[in-house]
Design an enzyme around this catalytic site. Structure first.
Site, short mmCIF file in Angstrom:
data_model
loop_
_atom_site.label_atom_id
_atom_site.label_comp_id
_atom_site.label_asym_id
_atom_site.label_seq_id
_atom_site.Cartn_x
_atom_site.Cartn_y
_atom_site.Cartn_z
CG ASP A 1 -15.58 -56.19 -5.85
OD1 ASP A 1 -15.55 -55.51 -6.91
OD2 ASP A 1 -16.48 -56.98 -5.57
CB CYS A 2 -9.99 -56.64 -2.24
SG CYS A 2 -9.70 -58.17 -3.15
CE1 TYR A 3 -4.30 -56.11 -3.00
CE2 TYR A 3 -5.60 -58.12 -3.21
CZ TYR A 3 -4.63 -57.38 -2.55
OH TYR A 3 -4.01 -57.90 -1.45
#
Lengths: 480, 129
Positions: free
Chosen positions: A110-112
């Site tokens: 989700d963050c990368y």
């Protein structure tokens, strides 16, 4: 002073005089240092990527450190050109200012979210490029020769058969640690010359073994400040890529002990010449010699003068020591005091192996039939047919292995009308195995020489068994 | 000794050219390397300098292309780091150290190629190969 000039000074002025007259002795070495690599921070992409696998000019860099930190090792081969272009070559290309293509595969989180990426980078485009070498600047290194009857290609270069040559590494009189073997000056935090940049000693290197005069250093430095003059990628034929590095350490002559240590000469530094013809960890020592002996160009082995040449460049080692000397004289390089001395104890133990490899004696057949060299070809044929095997070892009257004949040799002899003594048709150059040899080595011998069986001999060269490619394939099939 | 590189055209590969040149010139020729296939032949031979011109012309009259090999092996000076990886593996002592610089006597080279493989910097190249 360079460490090459120091022995004469000490001889002339004594250690007390040398302490008065000499401020600093510079050392230098320039050799293939396989245990080298670079941490690279390539910056965050948009959308961001958590790199799992990265390839720089098709050379894999380790991506298991955070999202965009990579570790590129000098000996990693490329996917497309193999050992001809490896991690060391990528490092040299970066230092030379050349563009390097990067392909990366991401984890997709989700963050990368980014999962794939291609870009082209120069050293300037990379945030940090920090060289961190686990094991550099070996105090001294064992020389290499080869007793076997085939050329071997090693990290010690090409070694010709039957003691055809000797290769050695290390700068001897100029070697940094040989000039400070008890670490009276060199320690954690010592500023050093590293490939043209100012680097630092992180601590003792891997396999650091001062008890046996095989000390090593772990060093670090900024790749962006390095120069291709002192950093060169290389490939050792049929072995792999490596990185030649110039490393120099200044040693201030603070006391008589240090003065005495820096007066070391080539003749004081001894190394073993070991036999790389034996593909085992504990290679036999053929002879113990000094760097003076090695640098003379010839070493006597078994009554013959064997040519000896280095693989590390003494010419460049001198240039490192001279460059460092000039930098110190001009005030561009300041000496440091170590935070802690290096450990005088180290460890270079063999690997603990929990899974035993089968040995030749575990798979060989013991009911081997041998015959004496005097028998006739037709008699040998009968023995082979009677025993239903293909290889017949031939022994001397004293019971030593002297040759081998195969069913094919006999057919050929009979077809050609030769039916005299078996000693006339046998192969005299027999490859044999030892009972305590791991089967991996026996399999490699069979493969290299394209043969299908090896007699197994004891220390007296008496045949005690036979190992065939059938024995090995049976073992392999059972394992699966 | 002088080294000559001969290139033999397809049409005359089957003729005993070397033998006839030896008979004509009475020169002592040492064949160092020969590679001959259906299409053409490449031969490197050695001859004493005083016979060199005569031998060269004798081959040329027979339609053989002859080149004097002055530098059988060449070195990229920018790549060489003077490590010495070529020194002890050369069968003819083409390379040696002088004050720890590797110097080469190219004339000794027989183009075996051992040094080309052994050079960690890939700085050596055989000419005409």
């Amino acid at each position: 002073m360079t460490a090459e000039e120091m022995p004469e000074i000490v001889e002339e002025l004594g250690t007390a005089g040398a302490v008065r007259e000499v401020d600093v002795v510079t050392t230098g070495t320039f050799g293939a240092m396989c245990s080298s690599g670079v941490f690279l921070n390539v910056g965050h992409s948009d959308p961001p990527i958590k790199i799992l696998k990265a390839y720089l000019n098709k050379v894999e860099a380790y991506g298991g450190v955070a999202a965009v930190d990579l570790f590129l090792g000098a000996t990693q081969p490329s996917e497309d050109r193999g050992i001809e272009y490896g991690g060391a070559h990528v490092i040299e290309d970066l230092v030379a200012g050349r563009r390097v293509d990067m392909e990366a595969v991401g984890a997709g989180t989700d963050c990368y979210p980014q999962v794939e990426l291609e870009t082209s980078l120069r050293l300037d485009d990379i945030n940090q490029a920090t060289m961190l070498n686990p094991r550099n600047a070996y105090q001294r290194y064992n020389a290499a020769t080869n007793s076997s009857d085939r050329t071997v290609h090693t990290y010690m270069g090409t070694l010709l058969p039957k003691y055809g040559n000797i290769h050695y590494c290390g700068a001897g009189v100029l070697s940094p640690i040989s000039n400070d073997p008890k670490f009276d000056y060199i320690g954690i935090g010592t500023r050093i010359f590293l490939a043209g940049a100012q680097g630092y000693v992180v601590g003792s290197g891997t396999q650091h073994n001062p008890q046996n005069n095989f000390s090593t250093l772990m060093v670090t430095g900024d790749l962006k400040r390095m120069s291709t003059r002192f950093l060169r990628a290389s490939t050792f034929y049929k072995y792999g890529s490596s990185l030649y590095l110039g490393i120099g350490i200044p040693i201030p002559i603070l006391n008589e002990t240090i003065a005495q240590n820096t007066a070391v000469r080539d003749r004081d530094i001894l190394v073993s010449i070991v036999d790389y013809g034996i593909p085992r960890r504990d290679r036999p020592t053929i002879k113990v010699v000094s760097y003076e002996d090695l640098k003379s160009g010839f070493v006597e082995i078994n009554g013959k003068d064997i040519p000896a040449s280095p693989l590390s460049s003494f010419h460049m080692a001198r240039e490192v020591a001279d460059t460092l000397k000039c930098q110190i004289e001009r005030g561009e390089f300041l000496l440091t005091q170590a935070v802690e001395p290096l450990s005088r104890l180290g460890s270079a133990r063999p690997m603990k192996q929990t899974k035993e490899f089968p040995k030749v004696e575990d798979v060989m057949s013991r009911d081997v039939v041998v015959v004496k060299e005097g028998i006739r070809v037709d008699e040998a044929a009968k023995v082979i047919v009677g025993g239903s095997f293909d290889h017949l070892p031939i022994i001397s009257d004293e019971g030593m292995l002297i040759g081998i004949v195969t069913a094919w040799d006999i057919s050929k002899a009979v077809a050609g009308g030769k039916t005299s003594k078996v000693s006339e048709i046998m192969t005299r150059r027999v490859y044999a195995a030892r009972p305590d040899e791991p089967i991996e080595l026996a399999a490699r011998t069979l493969d290299i020489h394209s043969i299908s069986a090896l007699p197994v001999v004891d220390k007296e060269n008496k045949v005690i068994g036979m190992v065939t490619s059938n024995d090995l394939s049976r073992l392999f099939a059972r394992r699966r | 000794m002088t080294k000559l590189m001969l290139r033999v055209a397809p049409g005359i590969v089957r003729q005993p050219i070397i033998a006839s040149v030896i008979l004509e010139t009475s020169a002592l020729l040492n064949i160092e390397r020969a590679r001959i296939d259906a299409a053409q032949g490449e031969i490197v031979l050695e001859v004493s300098p005083d016979k060199c011109k005569e031998v060269k012309m004798a081959f040329e009259r027979r339609g053989v292309d002859v080149e004097i090999l002055e530098m059988p092996v060449s070195r990229d000076e920018g790549e060489c780091i003077h490590c010495g990886g070529c020194v002890s593996i050369c069968p003819t002592s083409t390379f040696r150290f002088e004050e720890w610089w590797v110097v080469m006597d190219s004339g000794k080279c027989i183009q075996c190629g051992s040094c080309v493989e052994a050079c960690p910097q890939r700085a050596l190249r055989l000419m005409l190969r």
